[in-house]
Design a protein around this motif. Structure first.
Motif, mmCIF file in Angstrom:
data_model
loop_
_atom_site.group_PDB
_atom_site.id
_atom_site.type_symbol
_atom_site.label_atom_id
_atom_site.label_comp_id
_atom_site.label_asym_id
_atom_site.label_seq_id
_atom_site.Cartn_x
_atom_site.Cartn_y
_atom_site.Cartn_z
ATOM 1 N N LEU A 1 2.033 65.632 116.510
ATOM 2 C CA LEU A 1 1.756 66.052 117.884
ATOM 3 C C LEU A 1 0.341 66.588 118.035
ATOM 4 C CD1 LEU A 1 5.134 67.737 118.866
ATOM 5 C CD2 LEU A 1 4.208 65.566 119.688
ATOM 6 N N MET A 2 -0.128 67.345 117.061
ATOM 7 C CA MET A 2 -1.499 67.863 117.119
ATOM 8 C C MET A 2 -2.516 66.729 117.043
ATOM 9 S SD MET A 2 -1.466 71.020 117.720
ATOM 10 C CE MET A 2 -3.141 71.447 117.357
ATOM 11 N N ALA A 3 -2.264 65.724 116.194
ATOM 12 C CA ALA A 3 -3.177 64.588 116.085
ATOM 13 C C ALA A 3 -3.219 63.797 117.390
ATOM 14 C CB ALA A 3 -2.752 63.686 114.932
ATOM 15 N N THR B 1 -2.502 64.968 120.394
ATOM 16 C CA THR B 1 -3.141 65.818 121.394
ATOM 17 C C THR B 1 -4.654 65.783 121.242
ATOM 18 O OG1 THR B 1 -1.213 67.256 121.435
ATOM 19 C CG2 THR B 1 -3.258 68.157 122.323
ATOM 20 N N LEU B 2 -5.123 65.893 120.013
ATOM 21 C CA LEU B 2 -6.563 65.836 119.767
ATOM 22 C C LEU B 2 -7.129 64.480 120.170
ATOM 23 C CD1 LEU B 2 -9.134 67.149 118.616
ATOM 24 C CD2 LEU B 2 -8.468 66.232 116.383
ATOM 25 N N ALA C 1 4.895 68.424 113.863
ATOM 26 C CA ALA C 1 3.820 69.265 114.407
ATOM 27 C C ALA C 1 2.454 68.638 114.146
ATOM 28 C CB ALA C 1 3.883 70.658 113.787
ATOM 29 N N GLN C 2 2.250 68.095 112.958
ATOM 30 C CA GLN C 2 0.976 67.451 112.639
ATOM 31 C C GLN C 2 0.762 66.216 113.501
ATOM 32 O OE1 GLN C 2 1.020 66.682 108.443
ATOM 33 N NE2 GLN C 2 0.934 68.849 107.918
#
Length: 65
Positions: free
Chosen positions: A28-30, A32-33, A25-26
């Motif tokens: 994927l969020m990184a 995406t950002l 999750a971390q």
């Protein structure tokens, strides 16, 4: 003399993402950002934002032409 009063603080423990799911999750969020920032800045029609990103790429010796 009065005795000092002892008060107890309430501690709240927040859940922490651990293990494979947390790391995924971390990551994927990184990503995406990062893609959002690159997309917004790279295709920005505001010259000041685009030129600032362009100058940062050159100052980090990253070719962009």
């Amino acid at each position: 003399m009065s005795q000092p009063q002892v008060t107890q603080a309430q501690v709240t423990h927040l859940p922490v993402a651990t293990g494979q799911v947390g790391r995924l999750a971390q990551s994927l969020m990184a990503m995406t950002l990062g893609l959002f920032i690159v997309g917004v800045v790279g295709f920005s029609h505001i010259d000041m934002i685009h030129n600032a990103a362009h100058d940062v790429r050159h100052s980090n010796a990253f070719p962009c032409h």
